[in-house]
Write a protein that holds these residues in place. Structure first.
Motif, PDB file in Angstrom:
ATOM      1  N   GLY A  24      33.178  50.986  17.149  1.00 31.72           N
ATOM      2  CA  GLY A  24      34.447  50.345  17.510  1.00 31.72           C
ATOM      3  C   GLY A  24      34.296  48.917  17.979  1.00 31.72           C
ATOM      4  O   GLY A  24      33.242  48.512  18.484  1.00 31.72           O
ATOM      5  N   ILE A  25      35.334  48.155  17.767  1.00 25.85           N
ATOM      6  CA  ILE A  25      35.367  46.800  18.329  1.00 25.85           C
ATOM      7  C   ILE A  25      36.818  46.428  18.642  1.00 25.85           C
ATOM      8  O   ILE A  25      37.669  46.485  17.771  1.00 25.85           O
ATOM      9  CB  ILE A  25      34.640  45.770  17.434  1.00 25.85           C
ATOM     10  N   HIS A  26      37.064  46.121  19.911  1.00 27.98           N
ATOM     11  CA  HIS A  26      38.426  45.818  20.366  1.00 27.98           C
ATOM     12  C   HIS A  26      38.367  44.675  21.375  1.00 27.98           C
ATOM     13  O   HIS A  26      37.409  44.578  22.139  1.00 27.98           O
ATOM     14  CB  HIS A  26      39.042  47.033  21.090  1.00 27.98           C
ATOM     15  N   ALA A  68      30.811  56.991  17.240  1.00 28.56           N
ATOM     16  CA  ALA A  68      32.199  56.775  17.667  1.00 28.56           C
ATOM     17  C   ALA A  68      32.839  55.763  16.730  1.00 28.56           C
ATOM     18  O   ALA A  68      32.483  54.587  16.732  1.00 28.56           O
ATOM     19  CB  ALA A  68      32.217  56.271  19.107  1.00 28.56           C
ATOM     20  N   ALA A  69      33.773  56.239  15.902  1.00 24.14           N
ATOM     21  CA  ALA A  69      34.463  55.357  14.937  1.00 24.14           C
ATOM     22  C   ALA A  69      35.911  55.808  14.833  1.00 24.14           C
ATOM     23  O   ALA A  69      36.406  56.076  13.752  1.00 24.14           O
ATOM     24  CB  ALA A  69      33.761  55.416  13.581  1.00 24.14           C
ATOM     25  N   LEU A  70      36.566  55.888  15.996  1.00 25.18           N
ATOM     26  CA  LEU A  70      37.927  56.425  16.010  1.00 25.18           C
ATOM     27  C   LEU A  70      38.993  55.366  16.227  1.00 25.18           C
ATOM     28  O   LEU A  70      40.185  55.664  16.169  1.00 25.18           O
ATOM     29  CB  LEU A  70      38.065  57.567  17.022  1.00 25.18           C
ATOM     30  N   VAL A 100      30.462  62.671  13.536  1.00 24.01           N
ATOM     31  CA  VAL A 100      31.114  61.393  13.234  1.00 24.01           C
ATOM     32  C   VAL A 100      32.564  61.526  13.691  1.00 24.01           C
ATOM     33  O   VAL A 100      33.296  62.374  13.174  1.00 24.01           O
ATOM     34  CB  VAL A 100      31.051  61.081  11.720  1.00 24.01           C
ATOM     35  N   ILE A 101      32.967  60.707  14.654  1.00 29.51           N
ATOM     36  CA  ILE A 101      34.367  60.775  15.129  1.00 29.51           C
ATOM     37  C   ILE A 101      35.142  59.712  14.362  1.00 29.51           C
ATOM     38  O   ILE A 101      34.985  58.518  14.604  1.00 29.51           O
ATOM     39  CB  ILE A 101      34.483  60.543  16.644  1.00 29.51           C
ATOM     40  N   GLY A 102      35.935  60.152  13.400  1.00 27.90           N
ATOM     41  CA  GLY A 102      36.672  59.249  12.507  1.00 27.90           C
ATOM     42  C   GLY A 102      36.360  59.590  11.065  1.00 27.90           C
ATOM     43  O   GLY A 102      35.205  59.897  10.742  1.00 27.90           O
TER      44      GLY A 102
HETATM   45  P1  NAP Z   1      40.814  53.808  11.310  1.00 24.92           P
HETATM   46  O1  NAP Z   1      41.052  53.527   9.863  1.00 24.92           O
HETATM   47  O2  NAP Z   1      41.910  53.576  12.300  1.00 24.92           O
HETATM   48  O3  NAP Z   1      40.360  55.334  11.425  1.00 24.92           O
HETATM   49  C1  NAP Z   1      40.226  55.958  12.661  1.00 24.92           C
HETATM   50  C2  NAP Z   1      39.782  57.388  12.458  1.00 24.92           C
HETATM   51  O4  NAP Z   1      39.615  57.975  13.734  1.00 24.92           O
HETATM   52  C3  NAP Z   1      40.790  58.234  11.697  1.00 24.92           C
HETATM   53  O5  NAP Z   1      40.108  59.087  10.796  1.00 24.92           O
HETATM   54  C4  NAP Z   1      41.487  59.048  12.787  1.00 24.92           C
HETATM   55  O6  NAP Z   1      41.867  60.352  12.391  1.00 24.92           O
HETATM   56  C5  NAP Z   1      40.372  59.188  13.809  1.00 24.92           C
HETATM   57  N1  NAP Z   1      40.916  59.323  15.160  1.00 24.92           N
HETATM   58  C6  NAP Z   1      41.901  58.636  15.750  1.00 24.92           C
HETATM   59  N2  NAP Z   1      42.114  59.077  17.002  1.00 24.92           N
HETATM   60  C7  NAP Z   1      41.259  60.090  17.203  1.00 24.92           C
HETATM   61  C8  NAP Z   1      40.992  60.960  18.293  1.00 24.92           C
HETATM   62  N3  NAP Z   1      41.671  60.868  19.436  1.00 24.92           N
HETATM   63  N4  NAP Z   1      40.036  61.890  18.160  1.00 24.92           N
HETATM   64  C9  NAP Z   1      39.328  61.994  17.022  1.00 24.92           C
HETATM   65  N5  NAP Z   1      39.527  61.194  15.937  1.00 24.92           N
HETATM   66  C10 NAP Z   1      40.484  60.261  16.031  1.00 24.92           C
HETATM   67  O7  NAP Z   1      39.573  52.994  11.860  1.00 24.92           O
HETATM   68  P2  NAP Z   1      38.269  52.450  11.046  1.00 24.92           P
HETATM   69  O8  NAP Z   1      38.648  51.341  10.166  1.00 24.92           O
HETATM   70  O9  NAP Z   1      37.486  53.593  10.535  1.00 24.92           O
HETATM   71  O10 NAP Z   1      37.480  51.803  12.259  1.00 24.92           O
HETATM   72  C11 NAP Z   1      36.944  52.599  13.291  1.00 24.92           C
HETATM   73  C12 NAP Z   1      36.474  51.676  14.405  1.00 24.92           C
HETATM   74  O11 NAP Z   1      35.437  50.856  13.916  1.00 24.92           O
HETATM   75  C13 NAP Z   1      37.543  50.730  14.921  1.00 24.92           C
HETATM   76  O12 NAP Z   1      37.368  50.588  16.306  1.00 24.92           O
HETATM   77  C14 NAP Z   1      37.260  49.413  14.209  1.00 24.92           C
HETATM   78  O13 NAP Z   1      37.669  48.311  14.956  1.00 24.92           O
HETATM   79  C15 NAP Z   1      35.763  49.472  14.092  1.00 24.92           C
HETATM   80  N6  NAP Z   1      35.150  48.746  12.966  1.00 24.92           N
HETATM   81  C16 NAP Z   1      33.999  48.093  13.256  1.00 24.92           C
HETATM   82  C17 NAP Z   1      33.310  47.442  12.246  1.00 24.92           C
HETATM   83  C18 NAP Z   1      31.994  46.782  12.591  1.00 24.92           C
HETATM   84  O14 NAP Z   1      31.394  46.125  11.761  1.00 24.92           O
HETATM   85  N7  NAP Z   1      31.503  47.001  13.810  1.00 24.92           N
HETATM   86  C19 NAP Z   1      33.808  47.428  10.949  1.00 24.92           C
HETATM   87  C20 NAP Z   1      34.972  48.155  10.668  1.00 24.92           C
HETATM   88  C21 NAP Z   1      35.625  48.807  11.698  1.00 24.92           C
HETATM   89  P3  NAP Z   1      42.973  60.665  11.250  1.00 24.92           P
HETATM   90  O15 NAP Z   1      42.269  60.480   9.948  1.00 24.92           O
HETATM   91  O16 NAP Z   1      43.355  62.062  11.506  1.00 24.92           O
HETATM   92  O17 NAP Z   1      44.074  59.666  11.470  1.00 24.92           O
END
Ligand code: NAP
Length: 288
Positions: free
Chosen positions: A230-232, A207-209, A163-165
């Protein structure tokens, strides 16, 4: 070329179950209702709210939409949540995040009654995910990922998953859910020293970073299942995920697309949670 694991059939199957549950609740005089609370005027929360409103009738859920202005005080927001907690016609509450600067999201999300916390926002719901207990509800996005794996009959038990994130809304709960289904789970984050080595070794990659198109060909392998959370929105207006789809399609065995993957299922799962909340509340009332 990779097989594409579309979210639509998964969401349709969930909605079909939901509709039946909603009809059964209707026969008991219950109209499952989600209160959608939006504070301020952000484009991303507006678009998520619009998606929920469009899909709610398909799941048999009524939406009560509440919009508060950007300058809402913490006391006003807390009072609204308390009112919704005690309103028997409301079965689920979703506080759309992020909130305007000045409002403490952590404090406000924990004001939601656990039995109405349909997106797993409270500390109690999160503890439930870690303990494997129904203390509240599991957050919808990681549950959507599990629904996709189940629907496409992707084995989880005994598999190596990365799990990345490690965010509290996606990465951490998802790691717990995979662990509960007996995957061997590695959680990576921004301080992971060798992400490529961790990903290369995995059979399931999540991929959830939160970084657009960051996971690419160099670290993916041909037998892997890639779930892109991810979604951007890109500068040209199109959507992309945390993985580079063009590269990934040439690298992995199967992947979820963006758009049309996890996001499509998340809404259906959230609405399903509203029905579950309504059923639980009916049961509690009956049992006194
Ligand atoms: P977030 O709060 O920004 O967390 C990102 C995580 O990724 C953090 O744990 C961070 O590490 C880690 N990370 C950042 N850069 C990295 C790298 N280069 N290598 C490895 N790990 C890295 O994001 P989130 O809310 O979990 O959301 C993740 C993604 O899912 C986003 O793209 C968001 O838009 C998407 N999302 C989609 C849905 C959906 O329904 N599809 C819902 C929610 C979110 P640290 O802890 O060390 O900072």
């Amino acid at each position: 070329m990779a097989e594409i694991l579309y979210g639509a059939p998964v969401a349709d199957a969930i909605r079909e179950r939901s509709k039946k549950e909603s009809e059964a609740l209707g026969r008991e005089g219950v109209r499952p209702c989600l209160a959608l609370v939006r504070i301020g005027d952000r484009a991303d929360t507006a678009s998520y709210a619009a998606g929920l409103k469009k899909n709610a009738p398909k799941s048999g859920v009524l939406i009560r939409s509440i919009g508060l202005p950007e300058d809402t005080s913490a006391e006003e927001a807390a009072r609204l949540l308390e009112d919704l907690n005690s309103d028997p016609a409301v079965h689920g509450i979703l506080l759309l995040l992020p909130l305007p600067a000045g409002l403490d999201a952590d404090a406000l999300r924990n004001r939601i009654a656990p039995e109405k916390d349909v997106d797993g926002a409270t500390d109690l719901s999160q503890a439930g995910v870690f303990e494997g207990k129904d203390l509240g509800f599991a957050p919808a996005t990681p549950r959507a990922v599990m629904e996709i794996l189940h629907y496409y009959r992707i084995p989880v038990a005994g598999k190596r998953a990365v799990v990345i994130g490690r965010s509290p809304v996606v990465g951490r709960p998802l790691a717990m859910m995979l662990l509960r289904e007996n995957a061997t789970v590695t959680v990576c984050h921004s301080r992971t020293a060798d992400l490529a080595a961790a990903v290369r070794d995995a059979e399931i990659v999540i991929a959830a970073l939160g970084k657009p198109e960051a996971v690419g060909a160099g670290i993916l392998g041909k037998d892997q299942i890639l779930v892109d959370v991810g979604i951007h929105r890109k500068e040209d207006g199109t959507l992309c995920g945390d993985a580079d789809r063009a590269q990934a399609e040439l690298s992995v065995r199967a992947l979820t697309p963006v758009p049309g993957g996890v996001g499509a299922v998340t809404t259906a799962v959230l609405l399903q949670n509203v029905l579950e909340a309504a059923s639980r509340q009916l049961k509690y009332r009956r049992e006194g």
